[in-house]
Design a protein around this motif. Structure first.
Motif, short mmCIF file in Angstrom:
data_model
loop_
_atom_site.label_atom_id
_atom_site.label_comp_id
_atom_site.label_asym_id
_atom_site.label_seq_id
_atom_site.Cartn_x
_atom_site.Cartn_y
_atom_site.Cartn_z
N GLY A 153 -0.92 -21.29 1.23
CA GLY A 153 -0.55 -19.93 0.85
C GLY A 153 -0.45 -19.00 2.04
O GLY A 153 -0.52 -19.41 3.20
N LYS A 154 -0.29 -17.71 1.73
CA LYS A 154 -0.17 -16.68 2.76
C LYS A 154 -1.04 -15.48 2.39
O LYS A 154 -1.30 -15.22 1.23
CB LYS A 154 1.28 -16.20 2.89
CG LYS A 154 2.24 -17.24 3.46
CD LYS A 154 3.62 -16.65 3.63
CE LYS A 154 4.59 -17.67 4.23
NZ LYS A 154 5.95 -17.10 4.42
N ALA A 155 -1.48 -14.76 3.43
CA ALA A 155 -2.23 -13.53 3.26
C ALA A 155 -1.55 -12.44 4.08
O ALA A 155 -1.15 -12.67 5.23
CB ALA A 155 -3.68 -13.71 3.72
N VAL A 156 -1.40 -11.27 3.47
CA VAL A 156 -0.69 -10.16 4.11
C VAL A 156 -1.57 -8.91 4.05
O VAL A 156 -2.09 -8.56 2.99
CB VAL A 156 0.65 -9.87 3.40
CG1 VAL A 156 1.37 -8.71 4.08
CG2 VAL A 156 1.52 -11.11 3.40
N PRO A 157 -1.74 -8.20 5.18
CA PRO A 157 -2.59 -7.00 5.16
C PRO A 157 -1.93 -5.84 4.43
O PRO A 157 -0.70 -5.69 4.45
CB PRO A 157 -2.78 -6.68 6.65
CG PRO A 157 -1.60 -7.31 7.33
CD PRO A 157 -1.26 -8.53 6.53
N LEU A 158 -2.76 -5.03 3.78
CA LEU A 158 -2.33 -3.77 3.17
C LEU A 158 -2.74 -2.65 4.12
O LEU A 158 -3.83 -2.69 4.71
CB LEU A 158 -2.99 -3.58 1.81
CG LEU A 158 -2.70 -4.64 0.76
CD1 LEU A 158 -3.58 -4.42 -0.46
CD2 LEU A 158 -1.23 -4.62 0.37
N ARG A 159 -1.89 -1.61 4.23
CA ARG A 159 -2.15 -0.59 5.24
C ARG A 159 -2.21 0.82 4.64
O ARG A 159 -1.56 1.11 3.64
CB ARG A 159 -1.08 -0.63 6.33
CG ARG A 159 -1.04 -1.96 7.09
CD ARG A 159 -0.04 -1.93 8.23
NE ARG A 159 0.03 -3.22 8.90
CZ ARG A 159 -0.81 -3.59 9.86
NH1 ARG A 159 -1.77 -2.77 10.25
NH2 ARG A 159 -0.70 -4.78 10.43
N GLU A 160 -3.00 1.67 5.30
CA GLU A 160 -3.01 3.10 5.00
C GLU A 160 -1.74 3.72 5.59
O GLU A 160 -1.04 3.08 6.39
CB GLU A 160 -4.24 3.75 5.63
CG GLU A 160 -5.57 3.22 5.14
CD GLU A 160 -5.93 3.73 3.75
OE1 GLU A 160 -5.08 4.43 3.14
OE2 GLU A 160 -7.04 3.44 3.30
N PRO A 161 -1.42 4.97 5.21
CA PRO A 161 -0.24 5.63 5.80
C PRO A 161 -0.27 5.68 7.32
O PRO A 161 0.78 5.67 7.97
CB PRO A 161 -0.28 7.04 5.19
CG PRO A 161 -0.97 6.84 3.87
CD PRO A 161 -2.00 5.79 4.13
N ASP A 162 -1.49 5.74 7.90
CA ASP A 162 -1.58 5.79 9.37
C ASP A 162 -1.53 4.40 10.00
O ASP A 162 -1.65 4.26 11.22
CB ASP A 162 -2.85 6.51 9.79
CG ASP A 162 -4.13 5.80 9.34
OD1 ASP A 162 -4.02 4.72 8.69
OD2 ASP A 162 -5.23 6.30 9.62
N GLY A 163 -1.35 3.35 9.19
CA GLY A 163 -1.23 2.00 9.73
C GLY A 163 -2.52 1.20 9.72
O GLY A 163 -2.49 -0.01 9.96
N ALA A 164 -3.65 1.84 9.44
CA ALA A 164 -4.93 1.12 9.43
C ALA A 164 -4.97 0.15 8.25
O ALA A 164 -4.48 0.46 7.17
CB ALA A 164 -6.09 2.11 9.34
N VAL A 165 -5.56 -1.01 8.48
CA VAL A 165 -5.67 -2.01 7.42
C VAL A 165 -6.70 -1.53 6.40
O VAL A 165 -7.83 -1.18 6.76
CB VAL A 165 -6.09 -3.38 7.99
CG1 VAL A 165 -6.35 -4.38 6.86
CG2 VAL A 165 -5.01 -3.91 8.93
N ARG A 166 -6.31 -1.52 5.13
CA ARG A 166 -7.22 -1.09 4.07
C ARG A 166 -7.60 -2.22 3.13
O ARG A 166 -8.48 -2.08 2.27
CB ARG A 166 -6.61 0.04 3.26
CG ARG A 166 -5.32 -0.33 2.53
CD ARG A 166 -4.80 0.84 1.71
NE ARG A 166 -3.54 0.54 1.05
CZ ARG A 166 -3.42 -0.08 -0.11
NH1 ARG A 166 -4.52 -0.48 -0.74
NH2 ARG A 166 -2.25 -0.30 -0.66
N GLY A 167 -6.92 -3.36 3.25
CA GLY A 167 -7.18 -4.50 2.38
C GLY A 167 -6.20 -5.61 2.65
O GLY A 167 -5.43 -5.57 3.63
N VAL A 168 -6.18 -6.62 1.79
CA VAL A 168 -5.33 -7.79 1.98
C VAL A 168 -4.89 -8.31 0.62
O VAL A 168 -5.65 -8.24 -0.35
CB VAL A 168 -6.06 -8.91 2.75
CG1 VAL A 168 -5.11 -10.08 3.04
CG2 VAL A 168 -6.68 -8.40 4.04
#
Length: 373
Positions: free
Chosen positions: A254-269
């Motif tokens: 499988g694959k995992a992709v980061p989720l980001r805040e508007p400022d680009g910081a990773v907030r989850g996956v």
């Protein structure tokens, strides 16, 4: 002096009242006991338009056009808060009314009215206050629409998660302490709904009754696909195994992709994974079969070379005729020189033999005879 003061004081009081009315951010209308409008401040004109009139009595209040926000029915002259307060002597507070201004705009106001009494308790005046809540109503409607869209998207996501044939994990923090998953993920990990579904919970204790390995070696927890995607901020593609026992191993891809805040910081996956055990087993079997076929072809080639035998494979539907290199050599051809069709083959047969050979071919095809000379 007293006579002068009696004339000056009312004038000063009126100036003070006028100053207060002029700076108030809400519309204020003052009437006498019969409903004649004595004063309207600038905020009234800002709400209703520059042509907002001073009316002579309450029967004319219908000129201020309004509709009850709750029903959409027109507000009659006698139903306006100012008219009702004058009629009953009771205050009316914050009635929501949709209005049409004197310049044709549509707005929403909160309308209130209170009586003013003399020393005997008789109503001598009334004050109405209009608060323009149009912007607030627009914002509330936008918020409702946004909430409706968010709810619809949440329902869509939930539907997708429960119908997609992949196991889906959503990490709600960069440390991957808290995850939600779909039904397929619970089934893949053989855990009951509500179980801890992250290998890196906040308490630091590994919660799963199986090992996560790659090529027989335990994978460090911070190197797991979702944890790695969160740490690096990059998409991670991974293959690994869930080892339930020595004889019970499932291959996962499988694959995992980061989720980001508007400022680009990773907030989850977000991660999506498939059980590819059967696929890998089928692929291994296919490779074994292909290896066996290659071995047998090598043996056949050696046998034909040693015995100086040739062979051909003729696909009747496509008219493709494949010759071995030994058969080409028997006909005096170089490897690959044969054209690949029966017509090409006929060029190399002796003209006197061709009719007999063609008849034998036809007889073999018609009767199913497996040999001819």
């Amino acid at each position: 002096i007293r006579t002068v003061l009696r004339h000056v004081r009312p004038h000063l009081e009126r100036q003070r009242l006028r100053s207060v009315l002029d700076i108030l951010p809400v519309g204020v209308l003052i009437s006498d006991a019969k409903g004649r409008l004595l004063e309207i401040n600038p905020a009234v004109k800002a709400i209703w338009g520059a042509d907002a009139p001073l009316l002579d009595d309450a029967s004319q209040y219908h000129k201020y056009k309004g509709w009850w926000a709750s029903t959409g029915k027109p507000v009659a002259a006698k139903e306006w808060a100012l008219a009702r307060t004058l009629a009953t002597g009771k205050a009316v507070i914050s009635e929501e009314i949709d209005i049409e201004t004197f310049d044709g705009q549509r707005k929403t106001i909160l309308n209130s009215a209170v009586p003013i009494r003399d020393h005997t308790g008789t109503v001598v005046n009334a004050v109405a206050v209009n608060v323009d809540i149009t912007a607030r109503k627009v914002a509330e409607e936008a918020l409702r629409q946004s909430e409706a869209i968010a709810k619809a998207r949440a329902e869509e996501l939930e539907t997708i998660m429960e119908t997609v044939p992949a196991a889906v994990w959503i990490a709600h923090d960069p440390q991957c302490h808290h995850m939600t998953v779909n039904r397929t993920a619970y089934e893949l990990m053989r855990l009951s709904p509500g179980s801890v579904m992250t290998a890196t919970p906040a308490n630091g204790k590994y919660p799963f009754p199986f090992k996560i390995q790659k090529n027989g070696q335990d994978i460090p927890l911070d190197e797991l696909a979702m944890q790695q995607a969160s740490r690096t901020g990059q998409e991670v593609e991974a293959e690994f195994e869930f080892v339930f026992s020595e004889d019970d191993v499932r291959s996962i891809y499988g694959k995992a992709v980061p989720l980001r805040e508007p400022d680009g910081a990773v907030r989850g996956v977000v991660g999506a994974f498939l059980d590819v055990t059967e696929h890998k087993q089928a692929e291994a079997e296919r490779q074994q079969i292909e290896a066996a076929l290659r071995q047998k072809q090598e043996w056949l080639d050696l046998a034909q070379t040693a015995a100086k035998l040739g062979s051909f494979d003729w696909n009747i539907q496509t008219n493709v005729n494949l010759w071995s290199k030994e058969l080409e050599a028997i006909y005096g051809l170089q490897p690959g020189e044969f054209g690949g069709t029966c017509k090409d083959w006929a060029r190399w047969a002796h003209p006197d033999d061709l009719p007999k050979i063609q008849a034998e071919f036809s007889h073999s095809l018609t009767t199913g005879t497996s040999e001819f000379f």
